[in-house]
Design a protein around this motif. Structure first.
Motif, PDB file in Angstrom:
ATOM      1  N   ASN A 193     -12.282  -2.418   9.838  1.00  0.00           N
ATOM      2  CA  ASN A 193     -12.102  -0.969   9.939  1.00  0.00           C
ATOM      3  C   ASN A 193     -12.939  -0.347  11.063  1.00  0.00           C
ATOM      4  OD1 ASN A 193     -14.569  -1.369   8.706  1.00  0.00           O
ATOM      5  ND2 ASN A 193     -14.292   0.217   7.135  1.00  0.00           N
ATOM      6  N   THR A 250      -8.038   2.235  15.920  1.00  0.00           N
ATOM      7  CA  THR A 250      -6.980   2.423  14.933  1.00  0.00           C
ATOM      8  C   THR A 250      -5.731   1.610  15.244  1.00  0.00           C
ATOM      9  OG1 THR A 250      -7.777   4.674  14.518  1.00  0.00           O
ATOM     10  CG2 THR A 250      -5.530   4.152  13.801  1.00  0.00           C
ATOM     11  N   GLN A 304      -6.189  -1.926  14.192  1.00  0.00           N
ATOM     12  CA  GLN A 304      -6.126  -2.070  12.735  1.00  0.00           C
ATOM     13  C   GLN A 304      -4.671  -2.085  12.266  1.00  0.00           C
ATOM     14  OE1 GLN A 304      -8.754   0.436  10.339  1.00  0.00           O
ATOM     15  NE2 GLN A 304      -9.914   0.965  12.198  1.00  0.00           N
ATOM     16  N   ARG A 305      -3.858  -1.210  12.824  1.00  0.00           N
ATOM     17  CA  ARG A 305      -2.447  -1.159  12.446  1.00  0.00           C
ATOM     18  C   ARG A 305      -1.728  -2.440  12.829  1.00  0.00           C
ATOM     19  NH1 ARG A 305      -1.576   4.895  14.916  1.00  0.00           N
ATOM     20  NH2 ARG A 305      -2.425   6.077  13.144  1.00  0.00           N
ATOM     21  N   ASP A 306      -2.058  -2.984  14.001  1.00  0.00           N
ATOM     22  CA  ASP A 306      -1.412  -4.208  14.440  1.00  0.00           C
ATOM     23  C   ASP A 306      -1.770  -5.374  13.518  1.00  0.00           C
ATOM     24  OD1 ASP A 306       0.435  -5.063  16.358  1.00  0.00           O
ATOM     25  OD2 ASP A 306      -1.106  -6.093  17.503  1.00  0.00           O
ATOM     26  N   ILE A 307      -3.026  -5.445  13.121  1.00  0.00           N
ATOM     27  CA  ILE A 307      -3.454  -6.502  12.200  1.00  0.00           C
ATOM     28  C   ILE A 307      -2.714  -6.366  10.876  1.00  0.00           C
ATOM     29  CG2 ILE A 307      -5.392  -7.319  10.797  1.00  0.00           C
ATOM     30  CD1 ILE A 307      -7.213  -6.757  13.188  1.00  0.00           C
ATOM     31  N   ALA A 308      -2.635  -5.149  10.348  1.00  0.00           N
ATOM     32  CA  ALA A 308      -1.946  -4.930   9.073  1.00  0.00           C
ATOM     33  C   ALA A 308      -0.468  -5.276   9.172  1.00  0.00           C
ATOM     34  CB  ALA A 308      -2.117  -3.474   8.636  1.00  0.00           C
ATOM     35  N   ARG A 309       0.150  -4.933  10.300  1.00  0.00           N
ATOM     36  CA  ARG A 309       1.580  -5.197  10.487  1.00  0.00           C
ATOM     37  C   ARG A 309       1.881  -6.686  10.507  1.00  0.00           C
ATOM     38  NH1 ARG A 309       2.163  -1.715  14.082  1.00  0.00           N
ATOM     39  NH2 ARG A 309       1.815  -2.981  15.943  1.00  0.00           N
ATOM     40  N   HIS A 310       0.940  -7.511  10.981  1.00  0.00           N
ATOM     41  CA  HIS A 310       1.146  -8.957  11.056  1.00  0.00           C
ATOM     42  C   HIS A 310       0.500  -9.714   9.902  1.00  0.00           C
ATOM     43  CE1 HIS A 310       2.020  -7.755  15.242  1.00  0.00           C
ATOM     44  NE2 HIS A 310       2.827  -8.792  15.232  1.00  0.00           N
ATOM     45  N   GLY A 311       0.091  -9.004   8.865  1.00  0.00           N
ATOM     46  CA  GLY A 311      -0.426  -9.666   7.676  1.00  0.00           C
ATOM     47  C   GLY A 311      -1.884 -10.064   7.749  1.00  0.00           C
ATOM     48  N   ASP A 371      -4.501  -8.447   6.977  1.00  0.00           N
ATOM     49  CA  ASP A 371      -5.371  -7.987   5.899  1.00  0.00           C
ATOM     50  C   ASP A 371      -5.649  -9.114   4.904  1.00  0.00           C
ATOM     51  OD1 ASP A 371      -5.512  -5.494   6.987  1.00  0.00           O
ATOM     52  OD2 ASP A 371      -3.945  -4.620   5.723  1.00  0.00           O
ATOM     53  N   ARG A 405      -6.061 -12.222  11.468  1.00  0.00           N
ATOM     54  CA  ARG A 405      -7.086 -11.244  11.845  1.00  0.00           C
ATOM     55  C   ARG A 405      -7.934 -11.771  13.000  1.00  0.00           C
ATOM     56  NH1 ARG A 405     -11.478  -9.492   7.449  1.00  0.00           N
ATOM     57  NH2 ARG A 405      -9.541  -8.999   6.336  1.00  0.00           N
TER      58      ARG A 405
END
Length: 399
Positions: free
Chosen positions: A347, A351, A354-361, A363, A369
């Motif tokens: 975090n 931003t 962070q969105r790119d990481i979340a979009r590709h799983g 998290d 990551r």
């Protein structure tokens, strides 16, 4: 019309734009530029190429404005590659494109930054600058509406990936870098063959450029003296030649005059040996040249032997000089600290990352990551990495 002129002046084993294998994503070609000219232009206009201005070779950016950066090095490599390609009737534009792109994947802080990031990424597939260059060319540059990357021709991508030679078969204990392995399944780069002649030229133009500019930078930084390099087999005769012809020449001119003669000696040797090999093997096309068991573009055995003491000298007196070691030690700590913090606290990333990481799983998947964190750090310039470190670890610096 643009491509017709190439037929008349290119050797049969050169890469002809009229015979390109095309682009991964089909698109209309330019009416005013050949496909390889367009490749070169896309590289020059990329964000990754601009950032090379503040990525260093050996010295960190604040050491001084004179020393080479990745950008000035790439421009020198491109100039040498164009000159050699013209002499050998190869495609100058393709050679220039490969030369300009070959260092795009380098981290901040030169090889020290790459070593540190590779160690951090070891549990997640490792990090290699050539693999990162392919990520930039095919994924990370996001400028065009219809595709990620630059959508370069097959010849340009193949040349960048294989410019140092075939990648297959693998040596025991080795593995293909992650991006290259994945991309090979999407577009066969014939990793078991040599690259085209233009990429071979770009690779050895790289050797010529860094051997000479490291001598130049090392002398000007005071890491060693003219008298010391005059003891080396490749440099010594040229230093004496200049001193004999221009007695009492000021030091800065002596350095430049010696370096330019050394570049010329290496280029002449390369052209002579390459012509000898071409006459012996007589490849009739670019495909035949790739399929040969040995590279066609090469230095002579004598020049290769003369370069060994030079490289050993530079390794000991420049790359491992205590002043350089101290700077590189600090730089490695910066890279390691940034990587660990972003992995532990994603975090704190910008931003959009962070969105790119979340979009590709990412998290849930640490490997995803880690690769995104590596992309973020590798894209930094020296000064941005230092500033980011200050913002994250110095309580007195505003974020």
């Amino acid at each position: 019309m643009t491509e017709d002129c190439f037929h008349d002046r290119l050797a049969p084993y050169a890469c002809n734009p009229a015979d390109t294998r095309g682009r991964l994503v089909a698109e209309p070609e330019s009416p005013t530029r050949s496909c390889f000219q367009r490749d070169r232009d896309r590289i020059v206009h990329s964000g990754a190429f601009r950032r090379l201005k503040h990525k260093t070779q050996v010295f960190v950016y604040h050491e001084g404005d004179y020393y080479r950066t990745r950008l000035t090095h790439s421009l020198e490599v491109a100039q040498i590659a164009r000159s050699i390609s013209r002499t050998l009737s190869l495609n100058e534009d393709l050679a220039e494109a490969v030369a300009l792109a070959h260092d795009l994947g380098h981290t901040p802080f030169g090889h020290a930054g790459e070593d540190a990031l590779n160690a951090c990424m070891e549990p997640y597939g490792g990090f290699a600058h050539n693999d990162q260059t392919l990520r930039i060319l095919t994924r990370l540059e996001r400028r065009y509406a219809e595709f990620d990357g630059l959508n370069l021709t097959w010849e340009a991508v193949e040349g960048v990936v294989k410019h140092n030679g075939p990648l297959l078969p693998l040596l025991p204990g080795h593995r293909l870098p992650t991006t290259i392995a994945a991309f090979q399944g999407e577009w066969d780069l014939e990793l078991h063959t040599n690259p085209g002649a233009e990429a071979q030229v770009a690779a050895l133009a790289d050797d010529i450029a860094y051997n000479n500019h490291d001598i130049d930078d090392g002398l000007r930084a005071g890491l060693f003296t003219v008298e010391e390099v005059a003891e080396l087999p490749l440099v010594g005769p040229l230093v004496r030649e200049v001193c004999d012809r221009y007695p009492g020449l000021e030091r800065s001119r002596l350095i430049h005059e010696t370096v330019r003669r050394m570049i010329n000696a290496m280029v002449v040797d390369l052209v002579t040996e390459t012509r000898r090999r071409l006459a012996e093997h007589r490849p009739g096309s670019a495909a035949e040249l790739r399929a040969l068991p040995v590279a066609m573009v090469s230095f002579s055995d004598g020049m290769l032997e003369a370069q060994r003491p030079l490289r050993a000298f530079l390794r000991q007196r420049m790359y491992r000089h205590y002043r350089v070691n101290r700077e590189m030690s600090k730089c490695k700590r910066v890279v390691r600290a940034l990587f660990q913090l972003f992995m532990d606290e994603p975090n704190t990333l910008p931003t959009e990352w962070q969105r790119d990481i979340a979009r590709h799983g990412g998290d849930a998947d640490l490997a995803v990551r880690a690769r995104h964190v590596a992309d973020y750090i590798a894209g930094m310039t020296d000064r941005y990495a230092l500033a980011e470190h200050d913002r994250l670890f110095d309580l007195h610096v505003k974020t």
